[in-house]
Design a protein around this motif. Structure first.
Motif, PDB file in Angstrom:
ATOM      1  N   LEU A 161       0.737  -1.008  -0.052  1.00  0.00           N
ATOM      2  CA  LEU A 161      -0.171  -0.047  -0.031  1.00  0.00           C
ATOM      3  C   LEU A 161       0.848   1.305   0.042  1.00  0.00           C
ATOM      4  O   LEU A 161       0.643   2.118  -1.011  1.00  0.00           O
ATOM      5  N   SER A 184      -2.599  -3.396  -3.253  1.00  0.00           N
ATOM      6  CA  SER A 184      -2.937  -4.678  -2.584  1.00  0.00           C
ATOM      7  C   SER A 184      -2.429  -5.751  -3.347  1.00  0.00           C
ATOM      8  O   SER A 184      -2.059  -6.715  -2.550  1.00  0.00           O
ATOM      9  N   CYS A 236      -7.215  -8.741  -7.662  1.00  0.00           N
ATOM     10  CA  CYS A 236      -7.121  -7.376  -7.320  1.00  0.00           C
ATOM     11  C   CYS A 236      -6.573  -6.689  -8.616  1.00  0.00           C
ATOM     12  O   CYS A 236      -7.288  -5.704  -8.931  1.00  0.00           O
TER      13      CYS A 236
END
Length: 293
Positions: A161, A184, A236
């Protein structure tokens, strides 16, 4: 100069590509949105490398102090453990890389925001200071979080992050929450590298009281956890690309490497897992580069 190879060994060069993955991805995503500056990018690379080397040095010192670095450990023999470097030389090197991290980090913030006293700069400096503390506290001290199974969380936060979204913010001066998805993805893959390292050393860590996640979970569950880290990274990134029509699915070209990696992880244990650390680190770097286009 005679000790140069031992210092370089303690820097752990094979971990450095992984540390740059978030910086590269965040910068490429910002460039896609029309934001890119060479000086902040160069300083971000230098800062990240210094922080990673600092983390590696502190990790070696902390494990030595706690007796985790011993003849039973399956990873490479480390420089203090072998007697190639003295404790004084090693601590001096840690101080040097703390100073380098502060200098490069401060220069990075100034180059990005033309000041170190505005709100954005102060926030980034605080995050940088937190990264330095986290690098040191992983194995050093009585409450070293790496000895309580919390390393994965910190790796996800700082390698994923903060690294990715921080690089995007330094380039664009904006917070784009959709970047949380690729950030992520890098965080999951980086946590996978730590999990793989801890699976390799599970027996020695268990005997020395280093309660990593594999020690807590056991090898079968740790391997399932590893599988989900890799899969979640692709999920993701796929969601991100599906939400950004201008993005591409080039990162899927890395899928065969990760599949072969997972096969080896499920087949092997102990020392046989060690070669997979380099493979996963380089695959993550390639994932980040292709994911930025």
């Amino acid at each position: 100069m005679n000790n140069a190879k031992y210092y370089i060994s303690s820097f752990r060069p094979r971990t450095l590509p992984l540390s740059l993955s978030g910086i590269f991805l965040g910068t490429l995503l910002a460039k896609t949105d029309g934001f890119f500056h060479w000086l902040p990018f160069s300083l971000a690379v230098a800062t990240t490398l210094c922080l990673q080397i600092l983390s590696n040095l502190a990790n070696e010192l902390g494990d030595l102090q706690k007796g985790t670095d011993n003849s039973e450990r399956l990873g490479p023999i480390r420089s203090i453990q072998s007697g190639a470097l003295t404790l004084y030389e090693f601590k001096r090197t840690i101080v040097i890389f703390i100073c380098l991290s502060i200098c490069f980090g401060s220069a990075l913030v100034y180059s990005a925001f033309d000041s170190i006293f505005n709100k954005e700069s102060i926030i980034m400096l605080i995050l940088g200071a937190t990264a330095i503390i986290a690098a040191i506290k992983y194995t050093i001290g009585k409450n070293a979080y790496g000895y309580h199974g919390l390393g994965d969380i910190f790796v996800f936060l700082f390698f994923g992050l903060l690294s990715t979204m921080g690089a995007y913010f330094l380039m664009s001066h904006t917070v784009n929450m959709i970047v949380l998805l690729p950030a992520s993805a890098i965080g999951f893959l980086s946590s996978g590298v730590l999990n793989l390292n801890n699976m390799r050393d599970i027996e020695n860590d268990k005997n020395c009281g280093k309660n990593t996640l594999p020690v807590k979970l056991g090898i079968p569950l740790a391997k399932i956890y590893h599988f989900f880290l890799i899969i979640n990274a692709f999920i993701c990134m796929s969601v991100y690309v599906s939400l950004r029509p201008e993005s591409h699915f080039f990162y899927l070209l890395t899928l065969p490497f990760f599949i072969l990696h997972l096969i080896k992880v499920f087949q092997d244990t102990g020392r046989d897992l060690d070669p997979q650390l380099k493979i996963l680190s380089l695959s993550t770097l390639l994932f980040s580069l292709l994911g930025g286009f």
